[in-house]
Design an enzyme around this catalytic site. Sequence first.
Site, PDB file in Angstrom:
ATOM      1  N   TYR A  36      -2.847  26.688 -13.464  1.00 55.85           N
ATOM      2  CA  TYR A  36      -3.075  28.177 -13.682  1.00 55.85           C
ATOM      3  C   TYR A  36      -1.565  28.861 -13.882  1.00 55.85           C
ATOM      4  CZ  TYR A  36      -0.479  29.183  -9.169  1.00 55.85           C
ATOM      5  OH  TYR A  36       0.484  29.510  -8.200  1.00 55.85           O
ATOM      6  N   ARG A 103     -20.912  17.242  -8.371  1.00 54.95           N
ATOM      7  CA  ARG A 103     -19.839  17.016  -7.479  1.00 54.95           C
ATOM      8  C   ARG A 103     -19.613  15.507  -7.257  1.00 54.95           C
ATOM      9  NH1 ARG A 103     -17.577  15.931  -2.729  1.00 54.95           N
ATOM     10  NH2 ARG A 103     -15.911  17.334  -1.852  1.00 54.95           N
ATOM     11  N   HIS A 105     -15.708  12.488  -7.419  1.00 51.60           N
ATOM     12  CA  HIS A 105     -14.441  12.763  -7.265  1.00 51.60           C
ATOM     13  C   HIS A 105     -13.854  12.120  -8.845  1.00 51.60           C
ATOM     14  CE1 HIS A 105     -15.116  12.954  -2.806  1.00 51.60           C
ATOM     15  NE2 HIS A 105     -13.736  13.196  -2.918  1.00 51.60           N
ATOM     16  N   LYS A 150       1.887  23.302 -11.444  1.00 49.81           N
ATOM     17  CA  LYS A 150       1.322  24.384 -11.048  1.00 49.81           C
ATOM     18  C   LYS A 150      -0.345  24.372 -10.859  1.00 49.81           C
ATOM     19  CE  LYS A 150       2.129  29.261 -11.759  1.00 49.81           C
ATOM     20  NZ  LYS A 150       2.850  29.651 -10.310  1.00 49.81           N
ATOM     21  N   GLU A 187      11.691  24.980  -1.720  1.00 47.33           N
ATOM     22  CA  GLU A 187      11.426  26.651  -2.511  1.00 47.33           C
ATOM     23  C   GLU A 187      10.466  27.231  -1.465  1.00 47.33           C
ATOM     24  OE1 GLU A 187       8.925  25.718  -5.975  1.00 47.33           O
ATOM     25  OE2 GLU A 187       7.833  24.638  -4.974  1.00 47.33           O
ATOM     26  N   LEU A 211       8.437  23.870  -7.908  1.00 45.19           N
ATOM     27  CA  LEU A 211       8.046  23.994  -9.392  1.00 45.19           C
ATOM     28  C   LEU A 211       9.128  24.689 -10.425  1.00 45.19           C
ATOM     29  CD1 LEU A 211       5.359  25.102 -10.878  1.00 45.19           C
ATOM     30  CD2 LEU A 211       5.794  27.472 -10.212  1.00 45.19           C
TER      31      LEU A 211
END
Length: 291
Positions: A36, A103, A105, A150, A187, A211
Site C-alpha cells: 500500500y 485460500r 498459501h 510497505k 524506526e 521503510l
Amino acid sequence: MIESTGIAWVDGKITSMEEARIPFLDRGYFFGDGVYEAVKVIEGKLFALEEHLERFERSMKEIRITPPKTKAEFTDIIRECIEKAGIPNAMVYLQVTRGVGPRMHAFLPQGEPMVTLFVAPMDSLEESVRVAGVSCITVPDERWAHPHIKTLNLLPNVLAKQAAAEKGAFEAIFVLGTEPGGGVVTEASSSNIAAVINGKVVTPPLNGRILPGVSRAIMLETARAAGIEVEEREITLEELLSAEEVILTSTGVEVLGVRELDGVTVGQGVAGPLTRRLYEVFMAGSVQRLS
C-alpha cells in the site's frame, strides 16, 4: 463530489466509503498479501506523488506482484478520485493485493491483482502540538525481516501503537536487539526517526531495517540544501535517550519533535530549535512537490 466523508475506488467502481465492498476471498484479507501507499492531499494538490508511486511499484515487485497498472494510470485514477471526493485536505490510500481466489498459501495460478483506493479527510497537526512536541515509548522490534517493503503485514506496528496509546504516548519507537548500549533504534510504528546528537541530525540508514520514508528523504534533502549537517548511521537506544532532540517524520506528521521518551524529558521538553528549523525547510521544499 460524492460525499465529504470520503470515497472509495474498488477495481474500477467509485462508491461512498460506506458502500465499498471487498471480495471475501481477497488475499489481502487472509494473508496480508499486498502492499500500500498513503499520499497526502494539501489544498487539492498531491504531495510527492511521484516518490510514493515509485515506492509503491518497488514494493509490488519485491513481493512478486506484477504492477497491474502503470504509474500514469494510477495517477489518473487518483486524480479522478480526488476530484470526485472534493476534499481539499485529505489522504489517498492506495492498495494492491495478489488477488481473489481459493485460500491457499502459494500464489494463485491465474490470480489477478486487486486494486483498491480511498480518499478521506486528513488535517494537519495543530500548531500547539508542533510547538509542545509529543511523547513516545520504545518497544522491541519484532517485525518480519523486510520492513523496507510497505506491505499490509502491520500487526507488530498495530500492537506497538496500541502500547503507546495505553501509556498516553503518541508513538512507539522500535529497538532491535539488546546489545551493549541498549540495542539499535530502527524506526517508529508509523514514522521514521531522527535525532540531534552533538548538534548533528542523525538518522538510521536505508539498510533494509527501515521503510525508506518519502518524508524522511525530503527532510534529509531539504536539510542538506539549507546547510544543516546530516548523518545516516545506526543510533543506539542509549544515544537516543540522551539526544538533544528526537524527531519523527511521516506523511501524517511531516516533521515533528518529541518532548519525552520512556518518561525521560528530551532536551528542554518541547520541540527543539533544530526540529523547528527542519520543519520550516521541509515545508518550504514541499511546495515544489505539490502537483
